[in-house]
Motif scaffolding. Structure first.
Motif, short mmCIF file in Angstrom:
data_model
loop_
_atom_site.label_atom_id
_atom_site.label_comp_id
_atom_site.label_asym_id
_atom_site.label_seq_id
_atom_site.Cartn_x
_atom_site.Cartn_y
_atom_site.Cartn_z
N LYS A 1 16.19 5.73 -9.43
CA LYS A 1 15.71 7.07 -9.13
C LYS A 1 14.23 7.07 -8.80
CE LYS A 1 14.97 8.23 -14.01
NZ LYS A 1 15.38 9.15 -15.06
N ARG A 2 13.81 8.14 -8.20
CA ARG A 2 12.39 8.35 -7.95
C ARG A 2 11.79 8.97 -9.20
NH1 ARG A 2 12.62 10.44 -1.74
NH2 ARG A 2 11.93 8.47 -0.85
N CYS A 3 10.76 8.34 -9.69
CA CYS A 3 10.09 8.86 -10.87
C CYS A 3 8.74 8.17 -11.01
CB CYS A 3 10.94 8.65 -12.13
SG CYS A 3 11.23 6.93 -12.57
N LYS A 4 8.03 8.52 -12.05
CA LYS A 4 6.73 7.91 -12.33
C LYS A 4 6.66 7.71 -13.85
CE LYS A 4 1.84 8.51 -11.39
NZ LYS A 4 0.82 9.41 -10.87
N PRO A 5 7.30 6.63 -14.34
CA PRO A 5 7.35 6.43 -15.79
C PRO A 5 5.97 6.15 -16.38
CG PRO A 5 8.22 4.52 -14.66
CD PRO A 5 7.97 5.55 -13.61
N TYR A 6 5.73 6.73 -17.53
CA TYR A 6 4.47 6.50 -18.24
C TYR A 6 4.55 5.20 -19.03
CZ TYR A 6 0.58 7.14 -21.42
OH TYR A 6 -0.57 6.97 -22.13
N ASP A 7 5.67 5.01 -19.73
CA ASP A 7 5.90 3.79 -20.50
C ASP A 7 7.02 3.01 -19.82
OD1 ASP A 7 4.12 4.22 -22.80
OD2 ASP A 7 5.44 5.94 -23.18
N LEU A 8 6.89 1.69 -19.78
CA LEU A 8 7.90 0.86 -19.13
C LEU A 8 9.03 0.46 -20.06
CD1 LEU A 8 5.67 -1.39 -16.86
CD2 LEU A 8 6.83 0.77 -16.32
N THR A 9 8.78 0.50 -21.36
CA THR A 9 9.82 0.22 -22.36
C THR A 9 9.69 1.21 -23.49
OG1 THR A 9 9.77 -2.15 -21.85
CG2 THR A 9 10.79 -1.51 -23.93
N ILE A 10 10.80 1.87 -23.82
CA ILE A 10 10.82 2.79 -24.95
C ILE A 10 11.90 2.28 -25.90
CG2 ILE A 10 11.20 5.17 -25.69
CD1 ILE A 10 10.51 5.93 -22.70
N GLN B 1 0.83 -1.20 0.00
CA GLN B 1 0.00 0.00 0.00
C GLN B 1 0.87 1.26 0.00
OE1 GLN B 1 -2.64 -0.44 3.32
NE2 GLN B 1 -3.88 -2.02 2.32
N LEU B 2 1.93 1.25 0.79
CA LEU B 2 2.83 2.40 0.84
C LEU B 2 3.51 2.63 -0.52
CD1 LEU B 2 4.48 1.93 4.34
CD2 LEU B 2 2.89 3.73 3.64
N ILE B 3 3.92 1.53 -1.16
CA ILE B 3 4.54 1.65 -2.48
C ILE B 3 3.54 2.20 -3.48
CG2 ILE B 3 5.53 0.36 -4.42
CD1 ILE B 3 6.82 -1.49 -2.33
N SER B 4 2.31 1.72 -3.42
CA SER B 4 1.28 2.19 -4.35
C SER B 4 1.03 3.68 -4.17
CB SER B 4 -0.01 1.39 -4.11
OG SER B 4 -1.01 1.82 -4.99
N ILE B 5 0.94 4.13 -2.95
CA ILE B 5 0.74 5.56 -2.66
C ILE B 5 1.95 6.36 -3.13
CG2 ILE B 5 0.54 7.29 -0.82
CD1 ILE B 5 -1.11 5.10 0.73
N SER B 6 3.15 5.88 -2.80
CA SER B 6 4.38 6.56 -3.22
C SER B 6 4.45 6.66 -4.73
CB SER B 6 5.62 5.83 -2.70
OG SER B 6 5.68 5.89 -1.31
N ASN B 7 4.09 5.57 -5.41
CA ASN B 7 4.14 5.55 -6.86
C ASN B 7 3.15 6.54 -7.45
OD1 ASN B 7 5.26 4.47 -9.29
ND2 ASN B 7 3.30 3.45 -9.61
N SER B 8 1.95 6.61 -6.89
CA SER B 8 0.96 7.55 -7.43
C SER B 8 1.41 9.00 -7.26
CB SER B 8 -0.40 7.33 -6.77
OG SER B 8 -0.36 7.67 -5.41
N LEU B 9 2.26 9.26 -6.27
CA LEU B 9 2.78 10.61 -6.04
C LEU B 9 4.10 10.86 -6.76
CD1 LEU B 9 2.09 10.85 -2.20
CD2 LEU B 9 0.79 11.93 -4.05
N GLY B 10 4.62 9.82 -7.44
CA GLY B 10 5.90 9.96 -8.13
C GLY B 10 7.09 9.86 -7.20
N LEU B 11 6.88 9.27 -6.02
CA LEU B 11 7.96 9.18 -5.03
C LEU B 11 8.53 7.77 -4.87
CD1 LEU B 11 6.38 11.44 -2.26
CD2 LEU B 11 8.14 12.06 -3.94
N ALA B 12 8.00 6.81 -5.61
CA ALA B 12 8.52 5.44 -5.53
C ALA B 12 9.85 5.37 -6.28
CB ALA B 12 7.52 4.46 -6.14
#
Length: 100
Positions: free
Chosen positions: A71-80, A11-22
């Motif tokens: 790094k902390r980020c929130k990628p839109y695409d997982l493979t480019i 749950q913490l990872i999910s919240i962090s990811n939604s905020l771009g902090l994972a």
């Protein structure tokens, strides 16, 4: 107790990811010219530890010129795939099975 911690961590990872902090592992390869994202992770240490397996897999597949960033980020695409000008929606298993 382990299950409770596991669920809380997810749950913490999910919240962090939604905020771009994972934490994510970003791997850029020169041949083929691709950028891959693996994650999300709770900490940079977990992401760094997991990155070794991703690097190994890419080396087995023949990738060259591998550069790794955690790094902390929130990628839109997982493979480019830059060689092909494509963005590929990989259906990957998240770092923790119950995630996403």
């Amino acid at each position: 107790m382990k299950t409770i911690w596991h669920n809380l961590k997810e749950q913490l990872i999910s919240i962090s990811n939604s905020l771009g902090l994972a934490w994510w592992v970003e791997i850029v390869t020169q041949n083929p010219r691709c950028t891959y994202y693996f994650g999300p992770f709770f900490s940079s240490a977990e992401a760094t530890l997991a990155s070794k397996g991703y690097i190994e897999d890419l080396e087995i597949e023949g990738a060259q010129g591998i550069i790794v960033n955690v790094k902390r980020c929130k990628p839109y695409d997982l493979t480019i795939a830059e060689d092909l000008g494509e963005r590929i929606d990989r259906k990957v298993k998240p770092a923790f099975s119950g995630q996403m």
